[in-house]
Design a protein around this motif. Structure first.
Motif, PDB file in Angstrom:
ATOM      1  N   MET A   1       0.421   3.627   3.083  1.00  0.00           N
ATOM      2  CA  MET A   1       0.335   3.021   4.418  1.00  0.00           C
ATOM      3  C   MET A   1       0.834   3.954   5.525  1.00  0.00           C
ATOM      4  N   GLU A   2       1.724   4.898   5.181  1.00  0.00           N
ATOM      5  CA  GLU A   2       2.239   5.789   6.216  1.00  0.00           C
ATOM      6  C   GLU A   2       1.170   6.693   6.813  1.00  0.00           C
TER       7      GLU A   2
ATOM      8  N   ARG B   1       7.923  -2.737   3.873  1.00  0.00           N
ATOM      9  CA  ARG B   1       8.880  -2.178   2.914  1.00  0.00           C
ATOM     10  C   ARG B   1      10.188  -2.979   2.900  1.00  0.00           C
TER      11      ARG B   1
ATOM     12  N   ILE C   1      -2.295   1.132  10.620  1.00  0.00           N
ATOM     13  CA  ILE C   1      -1.025   0.443  10.409  1.00  0.00           C
ATOM     14  C   ILE C   1       0.049   1.144  11.248  1.00  0.00           C
TER      15      ILE C   1
ATOM     16  N   THR D   1       5.062  -1.978  11.491  1.00  0.00           N
ATOM     17  CA  THR D   1       4.459  -2.862  10.489  1.00  0.00           C
ATOM     18  C   THR D   1       4.750  -2.356   9.082  1.00  0.00           C
ATOM     19  N   GLY D   2       4.613  -1.048   8.870  1.00  0.00           N
ATOM     20  CA  GLY D   2       4.945  -0.473   7.575  1.00  0.00           C
ATOM     21  C   GLY D   2       6.394  -0.685   7.209  1.00  0.00           C
TER      22      GLY D   2
ATOM     23  N   ASP E   1      -2.035   5.683   7.097  1.00  0.00           N
ATOM     24  CA  ASP E   1      -3.119   4.820   7.561  1.00  0.00           C
ATOM     25  C   ASP E   1      -2.967   4.617   9.066  1.00  0.00           C
TER      26      ASP E   1
ATOM     27  N   ALA F   1      -0.467  -5.219   4.679  1.00  0.00           N
ATOM     28  CA  ALA F   1      -0.062  -4.817   6.023  1.00  0.00           C
ATOM     29  C   ALA F   1      -1.243  -4.544   6.935  1.00  0.00           C
TER      30      ALA F   1
ATOM     31  N   ASP G   1       0.844  -1.182   0.000  1.00  0.00           N
ATOM     32  CA  ASP G   1       0.000   0.000   0.000  1.00  0.00           C
ATOM     33  C   ASP G   1       0.887   1.241   0.000  1.00  0.00           C
TER      34      ASP G   1
END
Length: 435
Positions: free
Chosen positions: A85-86, A100, A91, A95-96, A88, A124, A82
């Motif tokens: 994701m940063e 990566r 998350i 986890t992000g 979100d 994620a 995603d």
């Protein structure tokens, strides 16, 4: 890849949102090197069409000089994460970082001879778009602790092998890709499942068979609720294709109204990251004016269409023009349970999922596969696309006269049956199958 309108350049999955100027760069490249069309695939990848055979290197140089991101440098299998994701909130940062890092390890260590469309999905959590994306290897992270590893499917259809601790995820994915690679240059994960038992694969990975918990939040169209969540607006490209000039004008207007970044997503979605206090309603209006789908009751969401003629050399039907015509009346005739697939030929490149009506272009005319996909046995219902709207109107109005409620539901059509539906469509199009 060569197509009916020249060569096609498919870009790797995004790992970060595109800035507005980067989207404009893609639009300019589509006009300069291609036929002015940009597409978002069902997997959420961007591609440019209509390239000359000798311009691919010039296109690559043009994009590399103007795009500061590293997403064009990736080799090996397509690895989807995603890109937003940063931002979100569901998350957590570790986890992000795991997602990566796992992506980088896969790209570095994957065999170079994997099948061209071999893909890995790293979900994620949070936004659910990746859960519905099929991969040869599908990873569902369990926070930063580890994750589940599955083969040949999405969250719901993958064959899950089990849970792995974070430190072993990369070696597990690379081991599975290596096993697939040893089966040959065209091998995919489903071939591995045919040749090797799940328990043997679990022994290889050192895990016990097990599946992740159910995934929530899946949706098909623009998520109206998400428009005010985490400053992300979600729209859809109609049939996955937008003229570059329309996208360029929309991007500039969206920037003026507060858009910060743009990301293609599975299902032909276009996710727009907006600053705080952005004019969301203004961006939605601009998206609608650009021809994008902004409402989850838009009839175009019920229609799947491949590139079709003239863009595909194999196609016998102009799928996008036909889809645009039928979408103007579709929601009046059929409800959301009735889906339509327009396939230029019997290959079914856009989708092989069964739907109520699949129209297939053939050398003799337009065939119907009822409750199937383009590779099923089609029955001619029209000599060309010009009479299709009349055919479907005749079908719906005749059944309404017999007591069925408009818009028709898929369950009603099931009761009517294929034979009667084919006969009514032929009558509406004035097609004589014996002619």
């Amino acid at each position: 890849m060569e197509t009916g309108d020249g060569w096609l350049a498919r870009l790797p999955p995004l790992v970060a949102p595109l800035e507005g100027e980067e989207v404009i760069t893609l639009c300019e490249a589509a006009e300069r090197f291609g036929n002015g069309l940009i597409e978002v695939t069902r997997r959420g990848n961007l591609q440019l069409r209509g390239l000359a055979a000798d311009t691919h290197r010039a296109l690559a140089d043009y994009l590399m000089r103007r795009l500061s991101r590293h997403w064009l440098d990736s080799a090996g299998p397509a690895v989807s994460i995603d890109p937003l994701m940063e931002i979100d909130e569901a998350i957590e940062a570790p986890t992000g970082l795991l997602a990566r890092r796992l992506r980088e390890q896969i790209l570095i260590g994957a065999p170079a001879t994997l099948a061209p469309k071999c893909a890995v999905v790293i979900d994620a959590g949070g936004w659910a778009g990746l859960a519905g994306l099929s991969g040869d290897v599908h990873v569902r992270l369990d926070g930063a602790r580890g994750g589940w590893v599955g083969l040949a499917g999405d969250h719901g259809s993958a064959t899950w092998l089990g849970w792995m601790v974070a430190s072993k995820l990369a070696s597990a994915v690379l081991g599975l890709l290596g096993e697939i690679d040893m089966l040959g240059p065209r091998a995919r994960a489903h071939h591995l499942l045919t040749d090797v038992s799940i328990y043997t694969l679990c022994d290889l990975l050192g895990c016990r068979p097990g599946a992740p918990p159910p995934r929530s939040g899946l949706y098909q169209g623009p998520d109206a609720g998400a428009r005010r969540q985490r400053d992300v607006l979600d729209v859809v490209w109609p049939f996955g294709q937008v003229p570059a000039l329309s996208l360029l004008r929309f991007t500039r207007e969206a920037q003026r109204l507060g858009a910060l970044g743009f990301a293609a997503a599975p299902g032909r979605h276009w996710r727009i990251l907006c600053r705080e206090h952005a004019d969301i309603d203004g961006i939605i209006r601009a998206a609608r004016e650009a021809g994008l789908i902004v409402a989850d009751d838009d009839a175009r969401l019920a229609i799947v269409a491949c590139t079709g003629a003239p863009g595909c050399a194999s196609a016998f039907m102009s799928t996008h023009d036909t889809a645009g015509t039928l979408s103007t009346c579709w929601s009046m005739l059929f409800d959301a349970s009735v889906r339509l697939h327009l396939s230029g030929c019997a290959k079914g490149c856009a989708s092989l999922d069964p739907v109520t009506f699949t129209l297939v272009g053939t050398a003799r005319g337009i065939g119907l596969v009822f409750q199937g996909n383009p590779r099923g046995v089609s029955r001619l219902i029209a000599g060309d696309t010009a009479s299709l709207e009349a055919a479907f109107r005749h079908l719906a109005q005749t059944l309404a006269g017999e007591g069925y409620t408009l818009p028709l539901a898929a369950t009603s059509l099931d009761r009517v049956g294929e034979e009667r539906i084919v006969a009514l469509l032929r009558a509406g199009s004035a097609h004589d199958p014996g002619a």
